[in-house]
Design an enzyme around this catalytic site. Structure first.
Site, short mmCIF file in Angstrom:
data_model
loop_
_atom_site.label_atom_id
_atom_site.label_comp_id
_atom_site.label_asym_id
_atom_site.label_seq_id
_atom_site.Cartn_x
_atom_site.Cartn_y
_atom_site.Cartn_z
CG ASN A 94 3.25 -3.74 -9.87
OD1 ASN A 94 3.50 -4.12 -8.72
ND2 ASN A 94 2.89 -2.51 -10.15
CB ILE A 95 3.29 -10.17 -12.26
CG1 ILE A 95 1.98 -10.27 -11.46
CG2 ILE A 95 4.51 -10.44 -11.38
CD1 ILE A 95 1.68 -11.65 -10.88
CG HIS A 130 9.28 -9.08 -8.07
ND1 HIS A 130 8.65 -8.46 -7.02
CD2 HIS A 130 10.59 -9.13 -7.75
CE1 HIS A 130 9.56 -8.15 -6.10
NE2 HIS A 130 10.74 -8.53 -6.53
N GLY A 190 4.08 3.59 -5.15
CA GLY A 190 3.30 2.46 -4.65
C GLY A 190 4.13 1.28 -4.22
CB SER A 233 5.47 -1.71 1.20
OG SER A 233 6.04 -2.93 0.73
N PRO A 262 0.24 6.97 -0.47
CG PRO A 262 -1.89 6.05 -0.67
CD PRO A 262 -0.48 5.90 -1.14
CG ASN A 263 0.30 4.31 4.05
OD1 ASN A 263 -0.38 4.99 4.80
ND2 ASN A 263 -0.18 3.25 3.41
N1 APR Z 1 -1.27 4.88 -5.02
C1 APR Z 1 0.02 4.81 -4.59
N2 APR Z 1 0.44 3.95 -3.63
C2 APR Z 1 -0.50 3.14 -3.08
C3 APR Z 1 -1.86 3.15 -3.48
C4 APR Z 1 -2.23 4.08 -4.49
N3 APR Z 1 -3.49 4.18 -4.94
N4 APR Z 1 -2.52 2.21 -2.73
C5 APR Z 1 -1.60 1.64 -1.93
N5 APR Z 1 -0.39 2.20 -2.12
C6 APR Z 1 0.88 1.86 -1.50
C7 APR Z 1 0.82 1.34 -0.08
O1 APR Z 1 0.82 2.42 0.85
C8 APR Z 1 2.13 0.55 0.00
O2 APR Z 1 3.22 1.40 0.32
O3 APR Z 1 1.45 0.80 -2.27
C9 APR Z 1 2.31 0.04 -1.43
C10 APR Z 1 1.95 -1.43 -1.58
O4 APR Z 1 2.85 -2.18 -0.81
P1 APR Z 1 2.85 -3.78 -0.97
O5 APR Z 1 1.45 -4.28 -0.89
O6 APR Z 1 3.88 -4.31 -0.04
O7 APR Z 1 3.32 -4.01 -2.48
P2 APR Z 1 4.80 -3.97 -3.06
O8 APR Z 1 5.63 -2.93 -2.39
O9 APR Z 1 4.68 -3.92 -4.53
O10 APR Z 1 5.35 -5.44 -2.64
C11 APR Z 1 6.62 -5.81 -3.18
O11 APR Z 1 6.26 -8.01 -2.33
O12 APR Z 1 4.81 -9.72 -1.97
C12 APR Z 1 5.85 -9.31 -2.76
O13 APR Z 1 6.34 -9.96 -4.97
C13 APR Z 1 5.44 -9.19 -4.21
O14 APR Z 1 6.15 -7.56 -5.84
C14 APR Z 1 5.62 -7.72 -4.53
C15 APR Z 1 6.62 -7.27 -3.47
#
Ligand code: APR
Length: 294
Positions: A128-129, A145, A237, A239, A264-265
């Site tokens: 996260n930024i 990042h 959190g 993906s 949650p997933n």
């Molecule tokens: N608590 C915990 N997890 C959560 C919540 C919550 N309240 N809400 C959503 N999530 C989970 C989703 O289920 C998913 O697994 O957070 C994750 C978000 O996934 P992404 O949107 O893909 O974010 P991230 O994994 O940080 O993406 C990685 O991708 O686009 C690039 O540079 C960007 O740093 C980012 C990187």
């Protein structure tokens, strides 16, 4: 992992099936035991840890990439094309990225991660930024990042720091601009020039890693070193669809650490605590250490 891999890339995974309540209770007990016994915990966070602070994730149904396709906004080529052809979309994207971060405060998950430091050695590695781990008081944070709060030259040399008030003022100006019927690119660039633009020192930009960019150093090397030393990873959190960051949990498992996912997933991990970070993280600290929020 010695050499830093070339820039970030993204792969797509399919969501898995939920666990039954008995299995979930078993995962909780195991996770609390692993955390209690850990000598060094890496807390690896993605957009989900900040969702409860009002910052949209990227790939959820209401995520940023649903409205702003990454190929148009998160590569330098895409951004330049969007700026030249659709300046109003550029203004909307920048406002949608900076305003939630400007208004955000650490949530219960960020605060619980900071409190974890009272019980064991903690290294936070975040994708996260938004600076929320630092704002919550975590003392060792590697933002692989980058960060929205540091402006650098094209060669990533430090120029200046921004704060949330700077970002909020920029976001509010963009909101006013977007209400105008005529919005030339020059007006958008003039509004966002504290964050990205040209000056007598050349081109400047936020210290962010876009797709194809190299990861931030020394953050990446320090993150790898922490992963190679830890005995537990709390993956919160994430993906797990963006590399090389997602390699960190694979490297941790390879060297014998236990990976606990809080999401949650379900994502690839040894243990999965299903739920929102702001609910699960404080509860896990209580289970493991009897800790209670201040
Ligand atoms: N608590 C915990 N997890 C959560 C919540 C919550 N309240 N809400 C959503 N999530 C989970 C989703 O289920 C998913 O697994 O957070 C994750 C978000 O996934 P992404 O949107 O893909 O974010 P991230 O994994 O940080 O993406 C990685 O991708 O686009 C690039 O540079 C960007 O740093 C980012 C990187």
């Amino acid at each position: 992992m010695q050499r830093q891999p070339r820039g970030i890339v993204c792969i797509l995974l399919s969501p898995a099936m939920p666990l039954d309540p008995f299995e979930q209770a078993n995962q909780w007990e195991q996770a609390a035991n692993v955390l209690r016994a850990a000598r060094h915990v890496v807390v690896f966070t993605g957009a989900g840890v900040s969702a409860e602070s009002g910052i949209p994730t990227f790939r959820d149904a209401d995520g940023l990439w649903q409205e702003f396709p990454p190929e148009q906004f998160v590569t330098w080529q895409g951004l330049i094309r969007t700026a030249l052809l659709r300046p109003r979309r550029l203004a909307a994207f920048v406002q949608q990225v900076i305003e939630p971060i400007a208004r955000a405060e650490p949530n219960a998950a960020h605060r619980a991660i900071e409190r974890l430091e009272r019980h064991t050695r903690v290294t936070v590695v975040t994708q996260n930024i938004d600076g929320l781990h630092e704002a919550a008081g975590s003392t060792t944070v590697h933002a692989v990042h980058g960060t929205l709060f540091e402006v650098v030259t094209a060669q990533r040399r430090f120029l200046r720091l921004l704060n949330r008030a700077h970002l909020l003022k920029m976001a509010e100006r963009l909101a006013r601009l977007r209400r105008a019927w005529f919005l030339p690119l020059a007006r958008v660039l003039w509004t966002i020039r504290p964050l990205v633009g040209w000056s007598w020192r050349g081109f400047h930009r936020p210290k962010l890693v876009l797709f194809g960019d190299r990861l931030c150093e020394p953050d990446w090397s320090l993150a790898v070193a922490a992963i190679e030393d830890c005995d537990c990873v709390l993956q919160i959190g994430c993906s797990g669809q963006v590399f090389p960051a997602a390699l960190l949990t694979l490297l941790a498992k390879e060297q014998g650490a236990t990976v606990v996912a809080i999401d949650p997933n379900e994502t690839a991990s040894d243990l999965w605590l299903a739920g929102a970070a702001g609910e699960v993280m404080p509860e896990l600290l209580h289970e493991a250490f009897g800790d209670s929020a201040d």
